[in-house]
Design a protein around this motif. Structure first.
Motif, mmCIF file in Angstrom:
data_model
loop_
_atom_site.group_PDB
_atom_site.id
_atom_site.type_symbol
_atom_site.label_atom_id
_atom_site.label_comp_id
_atom_site.label_asym_id
_atom_site.label_seq_id
_atom_site.Cartn_x
_atom_site.Cartn_y
_atom_site.Cartn_z
ATOM 1 N N SER A 468 0.774 -1.080 0.059
ATOM 2 C CA SER A 468 0.039 -0.211 -0.067
ATOM 3 C C SER A 468 0.801 1.227 0.063
ATOM 4 C CB SER A 468 -0.809 0.050 1.408
ATOM 5 O OG SER A 468 0.116 -0.120 2.270
ATOM 6 N N VAL A 469 1.727 1.141 0.681
ATOM 7 C CA VAL A 469 2.815 2.538 0.896
ATOM 8 C C VAL A 469 3.311 2.577 -0.742
ATOM 9 C CG1 VAL A 469 5.126 3.376 1.860
ATOM 10 C CG2 VAL A 469 3.243 2.101 3.279
ATOM 11 N N LEU A 470 3.953 1.637 -1.300
ATOM 12 C CA LEU A 470 4.569 1.808 -2.579
ATOM 13 C C LEU A 470 3.643 2.255 -3.543
ATOM 14 C CD1 LEU A 470 6.920 1.319 -4.744
ATOM 15 C CD2 LEU A 470 6.011 -1.058 -4.868
ATOM 16 N N PHE A 471 2.207 1.847 -3.574
ATOM 17 C CA PHE A 471 1.133 2.191 -4.276
ATOM 18 C C PHE A 471 1.108 3.603 -4.199
ATOM 19 C CE2 PHE A 471 -3.370 2.669 -4.936
ATOM 20 C CZ PHE A 471 -3.435 2.640 -6.443
ATOM 21 N N GLN A 472 0.934 4.322 -2.986
ATOM 22 C CA GLN A 472 0.632 5.556 -2.795
ATOM 23 C C GLN A 472 1.650 6.401 -3.117
ATOM 24 O OE1 GLN A 472 -0.755 6.448 1.622
ATOM 25 N NE2 GLN A 472 -0.734 4.118 1.554
ATOM 26 N N LEU A 502 4.698 -6.800 -4.773
ATOM 27 C CA LEU A 502 3.937 -5.881 -4.043
ATOM 28 C C LEU A 502 3.052 -5.135 -5.031
ATOM 29 C CD1 LEU A 502 7.013 -3.806 -2.250
ATOM 30 C CD2 LEU A 502 5.339 -5.673 -1.186
ATOM 31 N N LEU A 503 3.167 -4.941 -6.362
ATOM 32 C CA LEU A 503 2.331 -4.426 -7.224
ATOM 33 C C LEU A 503 1.047 -5.496 -7.714
ATOM 34 C CD1 LEU A 503 4.720 -1.985 -8.923
ATOM 35 C CD2 LEU A 503 3.286 -1.660 -6.969
ATOM 36 N N ASN A 504 0.032 -5.225 -7.787
ATOM 37 C CA ASN A 504 -1.005 -5.820 -8.519
ATOM 38 C C ASN A 504 -1.625 -5.145 -9.823
ATOM 39 O OD1 ASN A 504 -2.572 -3.807 -7.462
ATOM 40 N ND2 ASN A 504 -3.628 -5.118 -5.696
ATOM 41 N N ILE A 505 -2.634 -5.325 -10.168
ATOM 42 C CA ILE A 505 -3.086 -4.573 -11.478
ATOM 43 C C ILE A 505 -3.191 -3.065 -11.255
ATOM 44 C CG2 ILE A 505 -5.522 -5.141 -10.720
ATOM 45 C CD1 ILE A 505 -3.905 -4.678 -14.359
ATOM 46 N N LEU A 539 9.251 -4.982 -13.024
ATOM 47 C CA LEU A 539 9.800 -6.284 -13.185
ATOM 48 C C LEU A 539 9.931 -6.982 -11.835
ATOM 49 C CD1 LEU A 539 12.065 -6.373 -16.571
ATOM 50 C CD2 LEU A 539 9.434 -6.828 -16.386
ATOM 51 N N SER A 540 10.579 -6.124 -10.907
ATOM 52 C CA SER A 540 10.985 -6.678 -9.370
ATOM 53 C C SER A 540 9.954 -6.546 -8.524
ATOM 54 C CB SER A 540 12.329 -5.973 -9.213
ATOM 55 O OG SER A 540 12.013 -4.449 -8.769
ATOM 56 N N LEU A 541 8.975 -5.896 -8.911
ATOM 57 C CA LEU A 541 8.086 -5.814 -7.523
ATOM 58 C C LEU A 541 6.554 -5.973 -7.927
ATOM 59 C CD1 LEU A 541 9.179 -1.854 -6.675
ATOM 60 C CD2 LEU A 541 9.506 -3.843 -5.506
ATOM 61 N N THR A 542 6.438 -6.352 -9.273
ATOM 62 C CA THR A 542 5.091 -6.894 -9.690
ATOM 63 C C THR A 542 4.604 -8.116 -9.008
ATOM 64 O OG1 THR A 542 5.064 -5.461 -11.734
ATOM 65 C CG2 THR A 542 3.514 -7.301 -11.597
ATOM 66 N N ASP A 543 3.449 -8.455 -8.336
ATOM 67 C CA ASP A 543 2.849 -9.823 -8.052
ATOM 68 C C ASP A 543 2.332 -10.576 -9.425
ATOM 69 O OD1 ASP A 543 2.022 -12.073 -7.079
ATOM 70 O OD2 ASP A 543 0.851 -10.900 -5.498
ATOM 71 N N VAL A 544 3.206 -11.318 -9.969
ATOM 72 C CA VAL A 544 2.571 -11.877 -11.251
ATOM 73 C C VAL A 544 1.281 -12.891 -11.036
ATOM 74 C CG1 VAL A 544 4.879 -11.736 -12.583
ATOM 75 C CG2 VAL A 544 3.992 -13.745 -11.084
ATOM 76 N N SER A 545 1.129 -13.023 -9.783
ATOM 77 C CA SER A 545 -0.209 -13.822 -9.492
ATOM 78 C C SER A 545 -1.258 -13.069 -9.466
ATOM 79 C CB SER A 545 -0.139 -14.796 -8.145
ATOM 80 O OG SER A 545 -0.136 -13.755 -7.289
ATOM 81 N N GLU A 546 -1.188 -11.688 -9.720
ATOM 82 C CA GLU A 546 -2.229 -10.682 -9.509
ATOM 83 C C GLU A 546 -2.434 -10.279 -10.815
ATOM 84 O OE1 GLU A 546 -4.488 -10.120 -7.032
ATOM 85 O OE2 GLU A 546 -3.506 -11.787 -6.028
#
Length: 1625
Positions: A468-472, A502-505, A539-546
């Motif tokens: 959430s902090v990264l998203f903000q 950490l990152l979703n769609i 590439l390093s922070l995306t949650d590919v499962s999301e």
């Protein structure tokens, strides 16, 4: 009127009606204050008699009482309130109005007190609405009062209201409500006059109730509207009531605690908001409240905490922890108060207190939780809001180094601050400037710290909070426009975060928003680099499962291939590897049943691409209506996915490229194969197929510089081989469509697609002779003929859409054919040549509507806006016509000039039947081109400039005026584009190619005086523009150098003719040699960051993707130095150019030396001289001996001039090289020592420096022994010079030369005789240098690079001249030119007379030393430690020249007035502000100082000086002593018996009140910023300091001086008076 008189009047039983009538005033009159006060006294005296109490004896009957009450009430309604309304309407603030308001309010209060409760309620109710006005400017309603008057009335009535709780509450509510709506200046009046008065009038219980009510209101207001305005108002309210709110209570009751703001969490939120408020008064109020709370809590032994709704305790006080709490808040308030100074040198000493606060908070976090971390955030936020950028940077750096963020609790507490305030301050570009000690191209220190900070911060955050902090944080990047530099480094910091899902769609969408919103206007290279770092972060922070595969490729489409994500880069390869690793981990898509039976099945990248290609080409059946071109972004997304898929599969399988391509491209190949034959194929499907084909060919090509051989790029080779089979049907389809089928408005855009595909096919087929032939014969020839036939059709009276669209498409087709032919991708057959002549005839045929030559043929013919008829008149077509027709018409005109530019270079202009003269045709064509400049948008004029390029040389002799008009208008147009980077640079290059082509450069002033003058003017404008826009002059230099000395010069005679034009424009070469503007700091910063990005090399894909377009401000010098390096000394023209250039550079150097402009270190004058001598050193080996003979005298003369150290080194090096190569000039060198020593003074050090390197010269001279004797002779004479620097240089030279003489001692008896004497002299001289500063200087000069590691012959290289010497001689680093910059130029020669790099590394490994040559002339002596004094103008006359003026002129003036001066001499030579000097002059004159010493008497003419001195300079002796002469001056005054007193705080300073001033005192004042320099401190006899009580560390220098001057005067006035008394006795 006294009470006794009132009682006497009342006791006489007067007629009260007459009494009231006599004291009242007429309605329209302004009552006198005495009359109002008399009526007030009367009513107050009647008050006791009107009561029903038996205790008061009265003769008044009930009727009389009622009558008096009625009269009194009449005074209220007919006198008081109407007059108050009148006062409100006049809204004056003079004394009369204020007195009248006060007296009438007292009368009103007395009257209301008599009339009773009902009247009181009625009066107050009529006044309260007046508080609700929005401003004083708002018109008053009839009978309404102004806010100020209403507040005064209520304050007067307040003692009467306290008994009525309901009325008091109504008044309080109305007052609090007005606080929210009234202007700022009225809020304080309401608070002070109403609420504060009510508190002073009521009981303790009522007071607590009011305080609680106010606290409830302001806290509630702030919690619901937490804005800057609300914070300001609430702080005002709380500060006004602070004496009541923060009152000491021994044992506070429950009511007191309810009214205690310390127990309100919102109160502390208000204080924190106030501490970081933009308004300084609000900050001061918040700090005041905080200090009062802390002091009261300690005094009361307060034991409680204030806990907010979220459980956070913002303030807590525990009696047992009173000492650490007190120390913490004392330090805290000290820090916050000091931050108000906004000056780094004042704030920096207290920054260690921040560390103390942090440590206290850290220690406390493990225990009782006394200090909440949010208080620390207020400190940082205050620094972030500072107006001083340096202080802001200090705050950011301090936060970045916080170790406490390694603790999860603190990281979580700081998270919202990092997301908000910290990210806001990071958007400030100036934060990322280079720190002292960093080189050009280094990553800024703050950016390095930011990377480490974010890593520490995120790893310390609780795992559940990181996403959430990264998203903000990412959302903050898109919330406002970020400049390129901070955006780049924030993205780089993100890319260094440790890999974590950490990152979703939503996170990818936020990143996409950053790309969309903030990547528009930035510099291209920095924008591309930021994209690269963002992609690495994803590439390093995306949650590919999301995220699904489709989500990913939809995200990737926003990365531009020409800026970041392109094939052949490391970033592309990283992406391929990442896709391979996570291919089966992506979230599954919900697919249609057409694709799979399992809707949740995991799909591979290849399967995804295959399905997307099928879906992409699946289109509905054609409706027969005109359709818009499909959105090209779909093709972009699919083409990039397809290329990534192929590269992935090839990496996985190790080959099989053709097989992979066949499986994924089969639907596209099938569509393209049927595109011509299947007439029922939907247009949308064919369009989408061509779009995908085009994007595959474009995106598949690797960028220039990185593209390998075609055979090595298996993927691209396979793609081309696949599509080559489909060239025929695609080509036939495009021809068919272009030749008659495109007739709708939407088809203009469609035609652009077809022509782009055709261009791409030509490029692809150029490697195959078979397809090359087919395209030339069938495509170009047919297209030219058809397009011409359409253009030759007569214009319809009412133009239709079909007719005008056909013409636009035809002209675009002709332009595309001309561009392809001009690029040389294909050959030209006889049929094509014939068709081109027909095209030429079309353009150069007269229009039937005009016979004017300037309207030649169909040139500049415009499209006519069509009318929509029938089925075409749908709303979408109408919108397109309104929006895009201007662009279509402009493109039509531009396409004409593309064709004309090609035709004039290939076919030429043939005189037609209508025009018999070719020159007239040319003139008409040029006139049309000038007309086109006005018709075309600025971004489309490049073809016109190219056409002029070909035409101007043919017309300049006969039509010079017209040519000048064309050039001038073109330049004005280019200047107008200077703010549009996208269009400016292509237009500038086109203009320079046109205006500075070699045929125009060859023209002399005699041949074309007007044109050559215009070109000189344009060159001057270019230079001026380059000062603010980096790279402009570089474009001109690159063009000119390539023109004069091309890489492939052709025949010798042709090369000589072209090169000869350089002599007509020698000023361009000369200016380039000394060019290097000092840019503004923000421009310098951007250039530094661009260099940093370039140094990242291939690791940053933008360096590969972005076309190299060097706009470095050093490029002009690099180009011209490369040009000079390529000159051939054996070529007469080259030799002539070098000789003329050398003389021009020497002339520039001489003009600067003779000018009176101060040449301080790194000034523009210093830099120009340095660049000139660097160029001379480069050219020296190529100059003929005869010319060098004429040059020697100029070089030696330059040695006598006053120069900065870096210039001196170059001149001395030049002398050494000349004497080495041409030793017969050594007699001229010896003659330099024979000049008058008074003229040479310390300049002789330059020639002594040459003798230090005599070991390099002596092997080349004939009479070695004789030259050694002469060297020793001149050196020994200098050893006895009165100047210390000369003696020091002579000693060093003696040491070096005598070592050479000792080797020859056996061969020369004279040396044997000198041996004992010189050795003893040398030993004695060295022994004298072993103490104090002399020893330090002796050691420094011996270790200096020029006299130690440097060898004039071995180190003779371009690296030493342009990089090593500048770096070692304290030139600014933007003057250093590293060797790699030369190597980047393709034209840089491999074989040089001077090597590019040093053969020995020793010199380049040195650091700049402490010793800077002190061999300055008396005109320019200065202490290098006193940087602040560099702007002072050199002094012209010595102390002795000023003594007569000091002793006579002002003294004579003063004597006429009978005035005498004391013995105090004030020295202000270190002060440079005229205002301080003017005030100081006035103070000295008033207190009778004997004189004032200034650095320059020119200050007397300054208007700021004169405004403060008020003619004091006419009566006060003034003396001019420059700062560099102060040491000598102080020594002279010491010898005259003066006590030297300095105003400075040192360890041994004496307090001012304790020091007794001697009669003969010299008061030395320090500089405003730096105080007294270190080199003068030891000259002081006494340091006196002024006792201080405050926080601020220093007084204004004039104030300090005035205090000391007065203390001196006071002491000597006292002593003088005592002497008088003793004499009398």
């Amino acid at each position: 009127m006294s009470t006794t008189l009132i009682q006497a009047v009342l006791s006489s039983s007067p007629n009260y009606d007459i009494l009231f009538e006599s004291l009242c005033w007429p309605e329209d009159s302004w009552p006198q204050t005495e009359r109002v006060e008399a009526l007030t006294a009367l009513i107050e005296a009647l008050g006791p008699f009107l009561t029903d109490s038996d205790s008061v004896q009265t003769s008044l009957t009930g009727v009389n009482k009622r009558g008096i009450r009625d009269k009194t009430e009449s005074v209220i309604w007919s006198k008081c309130l109407p007059f108050l309304c009148r006062l409100s309407a006049e809204a004056s603030d003079d004394t009369r109005c204020r007195e009248s308001t006060a007296s009438v309010c007292r009368l009103l209060a007395a009257s209301v007190g008599v009339c009773g409760e009902k009247v009181r309620t009625r009066v107050v109710s009529s006044i309260l609405p007046s508080l609700q006005r929005m401003s004083e400017e708002e018109p008053l309603a009839p009978g309404a009062l102004g806010v100020q008057v209403a507040a005064e009335v209520l304050a007067a009535l307040m003692p009467l209201l306290t008994a009525d709780e309901e009325l008091t509450l109504d008044t309080l509510n109305c007052a609090l409500s007005s606080v929210r709506s009234l202007p700022d200046d009225l809020v304080s009046k309401v608070m002070v006059r109403i609420i504060l008065t009510s508190l002073n009038c009521c009981s303790d219980a009522s007071s607590n109730f009011i305080l609680k009510r106010v606290l409830d209101d302001v806290c509630s207001w702030h919690s619901t509207e937490r804005t800057a305005v609300v914070t300001e108002r609430t702080l005002l309210c709380l500060t006004v009531l602070s004496d009541h709110l923060l009152k000491f209570h021994i044992a506070p009751s429950s009511e007191c605690r309810e009214a205690d703001p310390r127990l309100r969490p919102q109160f502390w939120v208000i204080c924190q908001d106030g501490l970081t408020h933009r308004d300084s008064v609000s900050r001061k109020r918040a700090l005041y409240l905080l200090k009062r709370c802390a002091a009261l809590s300690e005094e009361e032994g307060f034991d409680s905490r204030s806990t907010s709704e979220d459980g956070e305790t913002l303030f807590k006080w525990v009696p047992s922890k009173s000492k650490p709490l007190r120390e913490f808040w004392e330090d805290y308030t000290l820090v916050m108060e000091t931050l108000e100074e906004n000056q780094v040198h004042v704030v920096r000493p207290v920054l260690n207190r921040i560390d103390t606060l942090i440590q206290a908070t850290v220690n406390d976090s493990e225990g009782s939780g006394l200090f909440h971390p949010s208080w620390l955030l207020c400190v940082y936020q205050r620094m972030f809001h500072s107006e001083n950028k340096s202080l802001m940077r200090e705050g950011v750096c301090h936060l970045l180094q916080l170790q406490i963020l390694q603790q999860p609790a603190f990281a979580a507490a700081f998270s919202q601050f990092v997301v908000g305030s910290f990210m806001n301050v990071l958007s400030e570009t100036s934060l990322f400037c280079r720190s002292p000690g960093q080189s050009v191209g280094d990553c800024p220190e703050l950016a390095v710290k930011l990377q480490a900070f974010l890593v520490t911060f995120f790893t310390s955050l609780p795992l559940e909070d990181r996403g959430s902090v990264l998203f903000q944080l990412i959302q903050q990047l898109s919330s406002k426009h970020w400049c390129a530099v901070p955006l780049l480094f924030v993205c780089q910091a993100f890319s260094h975060l440790p890999p974590c899902p950490l990152l979703n769609i939503s996170g990818l969408s936020a990143l996409r928003e950053v790309l969309r919103c903030t990547m528009i206007t930035h510099q291209v290279l920095l924008r591309g680099a930021a994209q690269c770092f963002l992609l690495k972060s994803a590439l390093s922070l995306t949650d590919v499962s999301e995220v699904t595969v489709d989500d990913l490729f939809s995200f990737l489409v926003h990365f531009r291939a020409d800026e970041s994500l392109c094939r052949g880069t490391e970033l592309w390869n990283e992406l391929c590897i990442w896709l391979l690793e996570h291919e089966c981990s992506f979230k599954s898509r919900i697919l249609d049943s057409d694709f799979t039976d399992d809707p949740t099945q995991k799909e591979s990248i290849r399967a995804y691409v295959q399905q997307e290609v099928l879906a992409y080409l699946r289109v509905p059946a054609s409706t027969g209506q005109a359709e818009r071109l499909p959105d090209s972004r779909e093709a972009d997304k699919l083409a990039r996915a397809l290329l990534l898929c192929v590269d992935m599969e090839r990496r996985r399988l190790g080959g099989q490229t053709s097989k992979i391509l066949g499986s994924v491209l089969s639907p596209l190949l099938d569509t393209l194969s049927r595109v011509y034959a299947n007439i029922y194929l939907p247009v949308r499907k064919s369009d989408k197929g061509l779009q995908l084909l085009l994007r595959l060919l474009q995106l598949g090509t690797k960028p220039c510089g990185q593209q390998k051989e075609v055979e090595e790029d298996e993927v691209m080779f396979a793609i081309e081989q696949t599509f080559l089979k489909l060239v025929d049907p695609v080509q036939d389809f495009i021809l068919r469509r272009l030749c008659g089928e495109l007739q709708e408005l939407f088809d203009v855009e469609r035609a652009e697609l077809y022509l782009c595909v055709l261009r791409q096919l030509v490029v692809m087929c150029s490697s195959s002779s078979h397809y090359h032939k087919d395209i030339q014969q069938f495509a170009f020839l047919k297209l030219i003929k058809y397009s011409l036939s359409v253009l030759l059709e007569p214009t319809q009276q009412v133009p239709s859409v079909a007719n005008q669209v056909s013409k636009a498409v035809s002209m675009a087709s002709l332009a595309a054919v001309c561009e392809l032919l001009q690029q040389g991708g294909i050959g030209m057959s006889a049929d094509t040549g014939s068709a081109l002549k027909s095209m030429n005839d079309y353009f150069y045929t007269l229009r039937t509507s005009s016979q004017c030559l300037s309207s030649l043929g169909n040139i500049n013919k415009s499209l006519m806006k069509p009318q929509l008829l029938g089925s075409s008149s749908d709303l979408e077509s109408q919108g397109l016509l309104q929006q895009d027709w201007g662009r279509i018409a402009a493109n039509f005109l531009r396409d004409q000039w593309i064709c004309l530019n090609f035709l004039i270079r290939t076919v030429g202009i043939k005189a037609s039947v209508e025009i018999s003269q070719v020159s007239e045709t040319l003139r008409a064509a040029l006139s049309c081109s000038i007309e086109a400049l006005a018709l075309l948008p600025s971004d489309l004029v490049l073809p016109v400039l190219n056409f002029m390029n070909a035409l101007l040389p043919q017309l300049v002799q006969d039509q010079e005026d017209l040519c000048v008009q064309a050039v001038t208008l073109s330049w004005e147009l280019v200047q107008g584009l200077s703010t549009n980077a996208h269009d400016f640079w292509p237009a500038l290059k086109g203009f320079i190619s046109m205006a500075f082509q070699h045929k125009l450069l060859q023209l002399t002033h005699d041949q074309a005086p007007i044109l050559t003058t215009a070109l000189k003017k344009i060159f001057t404008d270019l230079l001026e523009l380059s000062q603010s826009k980096s790279g402009v002059f570089g474009v001109l230099l690159q063009h000119c150098c390539q023109t004069w000395l091309p890489n492939d010069p052709g025949s010798r005679d042709q090369a000589a003719v072209v090169f000869s034009s350089v002599f007509n424009h020698l000023d361009i070469v000369t200016e380039a040699c000394v060019y290097g503007p000092v840019f503004r700091r923000d421009q310098r910063l951007v250039l530094d960051v661009q260099i940093y990005v370039e140094k990242l090399g291939a690791t940053c894909a933008s360096n590969v993707a972005v076309a190299s377009d060097i706009r470095d401000d050093q490029l002009p010098r690099i180009c011209v130095l490369t040009f000079l390096s390529r000159l051939d000394p054996s070529d007469q023209q080259h030799q002539r150019l070098m000789e003329e250039l050398v003389m021009e550079l020497l002339r520039k150097d001489s003009l600067i030396s003779k000018s009176k402009v101060r040449s301080y270190g790194n000034s523009l004058q210093h830099r120009v001289k340095n660049r000139a001598w660097q160029t001379l050193l480069l050219l020296l080996p190529k100059l003929k001996e005869e010319f060098v003979a004429t040059l020697v005298n100029h070089v030696f003369e330059a040695g006598f001039c006053s120069n900065q150290a870096s210039v001196k080194y170059l001149i001395e090096w030049m002398m050494i090289l000349v004497l080495v190569k041409y030793p017969h000039h050594i007699d001229k060198f010896w003659s330099c020592f024979n000049f008058d020593h008074e003229k040479t003074k310390t300049s002789i050090c330059t020639f002594l420096s040459v003798l230090v390197h005599f070991s390099v010269i002596i092997p080349h001279v004939e009479d070695k022994l004789g030259q050694l004797r002469r060297a020793l002779d001149v050196i020994l004479q200098s050893c006895f010079n009165h100047n210390f620097s000369v003696r020091l240089y002579a000693l060093l030279a003696l040491k070096k030369v005598w070592s050479l003489a000792e080797e020859e001692e056996e061969n020369d008896e004279a040396f044997k005789g000198l041996s004992s004497v010189v050795t003893a002299c040398l030993n004695q001289a060295e022994a004298m240098q072993r103490t104090g500063n002399a020893n330090k200087n002796w050691l420094r000069i011996q270790g200096h690079f020029f006299f130690g590691a440097f060898h004039p012959i071995r180190d003779y290289s371009m690296e030493t001249i342009f990089h090593t010497f500048p770096s070692l001689s304290e030139l600014a680093d933007d003057e250093w030119i590293p060797p790699w910059k030369f190597e980047k130029l393709s034209s840089f020669p491999k074989n040089l007379l001077i090597p590019l790099r040093n053969s020995a590394p020793e010199l380049g490994q040195l650091q700049a030393g402490d010793w800077i040559q002190q061999d300055r002339s008396e005109q320019d002596k200065e202490d290098r430690w006193s940087e602040v004094q560099k702007k002072i103008t050199p002094w012209r006359s010595g102390v002795n020249d000023q003594e007569p003026e000091l002793k006579l002129v002002p003294a004579q003036r003063a004597a006429r007035l009978g005035k005498q001066h004391g013995s105090l001499l004030v020295v202000a030579s270190l002060i440079d502000k005229p205002t301080n000097l003017g005030g100081l002059c006035r103070t000295c004159e008033i207190f009778g100082a004997s004189g004032l010493v200034l650095d320059s008497l020119h200050h007397l003419n300054d208007k700021h000086f004169q405004s403060l001195s008020v003619s004091a300079e006419l009566w006060l002796p003034l003396l001019e002593v420059k700062p560099v002469e102060l040491t000598h001056f102080l020594q002279v005054k010491k010898s005259e018996g003066y006590c030297i007193v300095g105003v400075e705080q040192t360890a041994n300073s004496q307090k001012l009140q304790d020091f007794k001033f001697p009669e003969k005192t010299l008061l030395l004042l320090g500089n405003e910023r730096e105080g007294i320099p270190a080199n003068l401190l030891q000259m002081l006899d006494v340091c006196v300091e002024i006792p201080q009580q405050g926080i601020i560390r220093s007084l204004n220098v004039h104030v300090s001086a005035a205090l000391l001057i007065w203390e001196y005067t006071r002491q000597h006035l006292t002593s003088g008076s005592q002497e008088v008394h003793s004499d009398c006795s």
